[in-house]
Design an enzyme around this catalytic site. Sequence first.
Site, PDB file in Angstrom:
ATOM      1  N   CYS A  43       0.830  -1.429  -0.438  1.00  0.00           N
ATOM      2  CA  CYS A  43       0.202  -0.240  -0.145  1.00  0.00           C
ATOM      3  C   CYS A  43       1.198   1.497  -0.375  1.00  0.00           C
ATOM      4  O   CYS A  43       0.693   1.743  -0.838  1.00  0.00           O
ATOM      5  CB  CYS A  43      -0.897  -0.130   1.027  1.00  0.00           C
ATOM      6  N   CYS A  48      -2.056   1.784  -3.171  1.00  0.00           N
ATOM      7  CA  CYS A  48      -2.225   2.309  -2.456  1.00  0.00           C
ATOM      8  C   CYS A  48      -2.100   4.094  -2.738  1.00  0.00           C
ATOM      9  O   CYS A  48      -2.804   4.851  -3.505  1.00  0.00           O
ATOM     10  CB  CYS A  48      -3.457   2.099  -1.458  1.00  0.00           C
ATOM     11  N   LYS A  51      -0.037   5.514  -5.951  1.00  0.00           N
ATOM     12  CA  LYS A  51      -0.729   5.226  -6.771  1.00  0.00           C
ATOM     13  C   LYS A  51      -2.284   6.424  -7.019  1.00  0.00           C
ATOM     14  O   LYS A  51      -2.351   7.661  -8.183  1.00  0.00           O
ATOM     15  CB  LYS A  51      -1.247   4.049  -7.100  1.00  0.00           C
ATOM     16  N   TYR A 179      -8.663  -3.965 -12.585  1.00  0.00           N
ATOM     17  CA  TYR A 179      -9.013  -2.701 -11.463  1.00  0.00           C
ATOM     18  C   TYR A 179      -6.927  -2.040 -11.777  1.00  0.00           C
ATOM     19  O   TYR A 179      -7.264  -0.729 -11.618  1.00  0.00           O
ATOM     20  CB  TYR A 179      -9.163  -2.483 -10.108  1.00  0.00           C
ATOM     21  N   GLU A 183      -7.471   1.902 -13.667  1.00  0.00           N
ATOM     22  CA  GLU A 183      -6.394   2.422 -13.183  1.00  0.00           C
ATOM     23  C   GLU A 183      -4.919   3.449 -13.847  1.00  0.00           C
ATOM     24  O   GLU A 183      -5.130   4.250 -13.729  1.00  0.00           O
ATOM     25  CB  GLU A 183      -6.009   1.978 -11.635  1.00  0.00           C
ATOM     26  N   HIS A 438     -28.208  19.347  -1.444  1.00  0.00           N
ATOM     27  CA  HIS A 438     -28.560  20.135  -2.739  1.00  0.00           C
ATOM     28  C   HIS A 438     -28.070  21.311  -3.325  1.00  0.00           C
ATOM     29  O   HIS A 438     -28.108  21.889  -1.773  1.00  0.00           O
ATOM     30  CB  HIS A 438     -29.742  20.463  -3.411  1.00  0.00           C
ATOM     31  N   GLU A 443     -26.797  13.849  -3.567  1.00  0.00           N
ATOM     32  CA  GLU A 443     -27.935  13.998  -3.277  1.00  0.00           C
ATOM     33  C   GLU A 443     -28.614  12.618  -4.317  1.00  0.00           C
ATOM     34  O   GLU A 443     -30.178  12.438  -4.253  1.00  0.00           O
ATOM     35  CB  GLU A 443     -28.880  14.461  -3.528  1.00  0.00           C
TER      36      GLU A 443
END
Length: 460
Positions: A43, A48, A51, A179, A183, A438, A443
Amino acid sequence: MAKYDYDLFVIGAGSGGVRAGRLAAQLGKRVAVAEESKPGGTCVVRGCVPKKFLVYGAEFGGAIKDAQKYGWTVGKTSFDWRSLRDSIQAEVNRLSGIYATMLEKNGADLFKERAEIKDAHTVKLKDSGKTITAKTILIAVGGRPWMPDISGHEHAIMSDDAFLLDQLPERVLMIGGGYIACEFAGIFAGMDVEVTQVYRGGRLLNGFDAEVRDAVLDVQRNNGIDVRFNASPTEIKKTKGGYIVTFDNGTKIGTDLVFMATGRKPHTTGLGLENAGVKLADNGAIKVDKYSKTSVNNIYAVGDVTDRVNLTPVAIREGAAFVETVFKNNKTAYDHDNIASAVFTRPPIGVVGMTEHDARQKHGEALTVYTTSFRPMKNVLADKSQRCFMKLITVGEDEKVIGIHIVGDDSPEIIQALGICVKAGLTKTDFDETCAVHPTLAEEIVTLKPREPNKTTIVS
């Protein structure tokens, strides 16, 4: 004298191993941790964290262009790959140092070399040759990228190499549809690299919800990525101007860089697990029970090396549960259900709970599916066609929410909060009774309407 040198010896100083080692040391246990690379694991060092910094870097180019639509005058711009690369590595080194300091400040010994198992209570440090005994051994060595053994594979790079490139290529051939492939394809495309992504299957992101997979294809193509399917590489040839990659369908593609993002495997080869009788799965993963115990009573394993849920926060939770079980006489098994996760494409993906395919396999027709697809407000003035996709899956008369899937800006941030909702077993009524904020992208999750019946897409 103590029977063993240490109460706990941890092999691997990634997130799971460091958490377990630190917590055990805080209890007054004699702890040692061995790490063959930098503390911090996949990581922090090659996953992670660096990246995500690359993703941020890739997004600024598009943001500069969008700014002009919002009234900003933009002058001459340029991108310096080496500057970004070096800044990221400086931060990686800083974080790695923090991991090492955390262990040492809590009284754990850190050996900066590879450890291999000699028997159930003994490890050997590879560089120094030192032999160490421990009452309990925890294996937290993670996984490593893997590539197919095709002719010329030595010319390709893998994800570990991508953070340290000497220069940015003009063309990249990304092989893979998971993934990591998606990515990094988005990262390179955001840095104005010409990207071709080739996958052996017919849809990107195997294992994700089918409608998410379709939405991600739109994401990649909106980013200018040439995505091709149903082709596997058979040969890589170096040429004067770069490389030529041949595929099993006869296609040949020229490129400056071949990036193999074809999967990861548990990093157990050469670890000496057979010396202690630790049982492995066919893919090399360490078999464990719900308490992370292996087939040997005093040897445990957490994180990606077990191939349960390969996420950093999961490894951390497993490491903490291991300490509760072994050193606090409180048997604790981490619950691997309904874990929220993200894929950092551009825009990213956030998911929690079941895919529609899996939900129908388990619950049959007792589902109600809600979806929406819209152009986010931010993209309107920027004149961008990229849309946001949202999907909510409920089951039963009370419509308990069992799956949420989002492809759009800030979806990883949104899914963290929505993961609490799914974990808590909230219903669609709970969502409907929550007032929308909003104007926001988020939302829409509390205003969703049922998907039209003729638009059902459940193919995995």
